[in-house]
Design a protein around this motif. Structure first.
Motif, PDB file in Angstrom:
ATOM      1  N   GLU A  25       0.806  -1.213   0.000  1.00  0.00           N
ATOM      2  CA  GLU A  25       0.000   0.000   0.000  1.00  0.00           C
ATOM      3  C   GLU A  25       0.841   1.265   0.000  1.00  0.00           C
ATOM      4  O   GLU A  25       0.433   2.296  -0.552  1.00  0.00           O
ATOM      5  CB  GLU A  25      -0.970   0.012   1.193  1.00  0.00           C
ATOM      6  N   VAL A  26       2.003   1.233   0.629  1.00  0.00           N
ATOM      7  CA  VAL A  26       2.749   2.465   0.832  1.00  0.00           C
ATOM      8  C   VAL A  26       3.939   2.520  -0.117  1.00  0.00           C
ATOM      9  O   VAL A  26       4.613   1.514  -0.350  1.00  0.00           O
ATOM     10  CB  VAL A  26       3.199   2.598   2.305  1.00  0.00           C
ATOM     11  N   GLY A  27       4.203   3.709  -0.675  1.00  0.00           N
ATOM     12  CA  GLY A  27       5.322   3.888  -1.586  1.00  0.00           C
ATOM     13  C   GLY A  27       6.611   4.134  -0.836  1.00  0.00           C
ATOM     14  O   GLY A  27       7.155   5.247  -0.868  1.00  0.00           O
ATOM     15  N   GLN A  28       7.055   3.108  -0.158  1.00  0.00           N
ATOM     16  CA  GLN A  28       8.244   3.244   0.686  1.00  0.00           C
ATOM     17  C   GLN A  28       9.206   2.089   0.447  1.00  0.00           C
ATOM     18  O   GLN A  28       8.820   0.928   0.582  1.00  0.00           O
ATOM     19  CB  GLN A  28       7.840   3.280   2.159  1.00  0.00           C
ATOM     20  N   PRO A  29      10.457   2.371   0.089  1.00  0.00           N
ATOM     21  CA  PRO A  29      11.422   1.289  -0.093  1.00  0.00           C
ATOM     22  C   PRO A  29      11.594   0.478   1.184  1.00  0.00           C
ATOM     23  O   PRO A  29      11.565   1.019   2.296  1.00  0.00           O
ATOM     24  CB  PRO A  29      12.719   2.030  -0.445  1.00  0.00           C
ATOM     25  N   ALA A  30      11.773  -0.829   1.010  1.00  0.00           N
ATOM     26  CA  ALA A  30      12.027  -1.690   2.164  1.00  0.00           C
ATOM     27  C   ALA A  30      13.477  -1.605   2.609  1.00  0.00           C
ATOM     28  O   ALA A  30      13.801  -1.911   3.759  1.00  0.00           O
ATOM     29  CB  ALA A  30      11.665  -3.140   1.822  1.00  0.00           C
ATOM     30  N   ALA A  31      14.355  -1.193   1.697  1.00  0.00           N
ATOM     31  CA  ALA A  31      15.785  -1.126   2.001  1.00  0.00           C
ATOM     32  C   ALA A  31      16.109   0.116   2.827  1.00  0.00           C
ATOM     33  O   ALA A  31      15.393   1.124   2.757  1.00  0.00           O
ATOM     34  CB  ALA A  31      16.583  -1.112   0.702  1.00  0.00           C
ATOM     35  N   PRO A  32      17.194   0.073   3.601  1.00  0.00           N
ATOM     36  CA  PRO A  32      17.608   1.257   4.371  1.00  0.00           C
ATOM     37  C   PRO A  32      18.344   2.258   3.498  1.00  0.00           C
ATOM     38  O   PRO A  32      18.631   2.008   2.326  1.00  0.00           O
ATOM     39  CB  PRO A  32      18.549   0.656   5.425  1.00  0.00           C
ATOM     40  N   THR A  72      -3.638   0.083  -2.132  1.00  0.00           N
ATOM     41  CA  THR A  72      -4.360   1.345  -1.997  1.00  0.00           C
ATOM     42  C   THR A  72      -5.434   1.481  -3.066  1.00  0.00           C
ATOM     43  O   THR A  72      -5.149   1.320  -4.248  1.00  0.00           O
ATOM     44  CB  THR A  72      -3.385   2.533  -2.104  1.00  0.00           C
ATOM     45  N   PRO A  73      -6.673   1.782  -2.677  1.00  0.00           N
ATOM     46  CA  PRO A  73      -7.748   1.948  -3.664  1.00  0.00           C
ATOM     47  C   PRO A  73      -7.492   3.135  -4.572  1.00  0.00           C
ATOM     48  O   PRO A  73      -7.012   4.186  -4.145  1.00  0.00           O
ATOM     49  CB  PRO A  73      -8.996   2.156  -2.806  1.00  0.00           C
TER      50      PRO A  73
END
Length: 399
Positions: A52-59, A362-363
């Motif tokens: 849902e969220v536009g956030q990289p999983a990597a640090p 995300t809708p």
């Protein structure tokens, strides 16, 4: 005065003191609500795959983290110039030379509190209350919401498959003829679609805007995450465009809240005055880390290759699960899928998918109030294993 009248007057005063302003009446950013619902499932012991969220999983890059540690060891973290640390501004200007072959004067670089801070500064510097500013749909919801909160009028222009969901100069000028526009904002690669504008398409749109006296803002936050063809910066095409970018996506630094703008020279001082008053300066530690992040390009390119594999997994796997229609995923880390074969309400579709398959997405109504009920946005910024598991869960749920 009667006691009842006094009580009523006092109550009216209290109600007034506790009533939010009209400009705060913007819709919620729905992805944050989805995150909250997913957190409740996880708190109860469920395992949610977060798309849902536009956030990289990597640090963040190792060099950025090391630079932040070193700065903390030195002790003092002071204010910086409102425009940003000079060495960071110079490094960003160098980035334009190295990446795009484009000369940008470091004096035109403004460091911001993420791209969000950039939007606020740009809108305040460029527009008056009541000004009409064109944005595309589907598109990033806070474009509309920030403009509304600042008293401007967002003008929604639909994009279509005929133009690969890119805004054209013809569509922009058609909207301008109906009622004058003061500005236009576009993103490439775009959120939520992942589609990109070619050099020719971007240049044509910018020329149309300039011919009509429409100010141009280019959201380039997903630059670096391009798969179909290299992204083009508006800074390369015109000194009059205002460019917004960030370390959040390509450099995996969402929570550090640091971005930048390339600003037309006449707007540098007005934006500096605004930044001085609104935030004094961008967090110093984040700026130090951001400058060092440019030394982590090798790490970031490896992460980008992971996104490309995730993209392949979804493009191959979702049709087998039943989701056969989606927009071209040229860049960023999103796939915008048509779910109209299954539902007339993407919000309800997302809710059921979260509750029954434990896959959070995300809708589309968050990004497109016109046709968004037919679409879902999937973010593929996490691991390949999670993408494979998500495809399997969605297939099991839909079948």
């Amino acid at each position: 005065m009667h006691e009842a009248t006094l009580e009523r007057t006092f109550g009216d005063r209290v109600n007034y003191l506790l009533t939010a302003s009209g400009r705060s009446e913007v819709p919620p950013f729905m992805v944050m609500d989805v995150m909250a619902a997913a957190a409740r499932i996880e708190a109860a012991g469920g395992h949610v795959i977060h798309m849902e969220v536009g956030q990289p999983a990597a640090p963040a890059p190792k060099a950025a983290i090391a630079a932040a540690h070193a700065a903390l060891d030195d002790g003092r973290i002071d204010y910086t110039s409102a425009l940003g640390i000079p060495s960071l501004r110079a490094r960003i200007a160098r980035h334009y030379r190295e990446t795009y072959g484009c000369e940008v004067d470091a004096e035109r670089i403004v460091v911001t509190t993420g791209s969000s801070g950039g939007f606020i500064l740009a809108f305040l510097a460029m527009f008056e209350p009541g000004d009409r500013v064109a944005v595309t749909v589907p598109g990033y919801p806070p474009y509309r919401h920030i403009l509304t909160a600042l008293g401007c009028e967002p003008v929604l222009i639909e994009t279509t498959s005929e133009t690969r969901h890119a805004l054209t100069g013809e569509a922009l000028l058609d909207a301008h003829r109906k009622a004058p526009l003061k500005g236009v904002l576009v993103g490439s690669p775009a959120n939520p679609t992942g589609t990109m504008m070619s050099r020719e398409a971007l240049a044509s749109l910018m020329a149309a805007a300039e011919s009509a006296g429409i100010r141009f803002i280019s959201d380039e936050i997903y630059h670096g995450l391009d798969y179909a063809f290299p992204a083009v910066t508006a800074a390369e095409l015109s000194p009059h465009a205002l460019v917004i970018n960030s370390f959040s996506k390509y450099f995996c630094m969402t929570g550090w809240r640091v971005g930048w703008m390339v600003v037309p020279e006449p707007l540098v001082r007005p934006i500096e005055r605004l930044q001085q008053n609104l935030s004094i300066s961008v967090p110093t530690l984040s700026q130090i880390a951001a400058e060092a992040a440019f030394d982590g390009r090798e790490e970031m390119e490896a992460i980008k290759r992971g996104y490309q594999e995730n993209r392949r997994i979804l493009i191959d796997g979702l049709p087998k699960a039943g989701l056969t229609k989606f927009l071209p995923a040229d860049g960023a880390f999103y796939l915008y899928a048509d779910v109209s074969d299954f539902t007339a309400d993407s919000f309800e579709f997302a809710r059921e998918m979260l509750e029954k398959a434990h896959v959070a997405a995300t809708p589309g109504v968050d990004f497109d109030p016109i046709h968004g009920r037919a679409f879902i946005r999937f973010s593929y910024a996490r691991s390949a294993e999670e993408m494979q598991e998500a495809v399997a869960r969605i297939a099991g749920w839909l079948k």
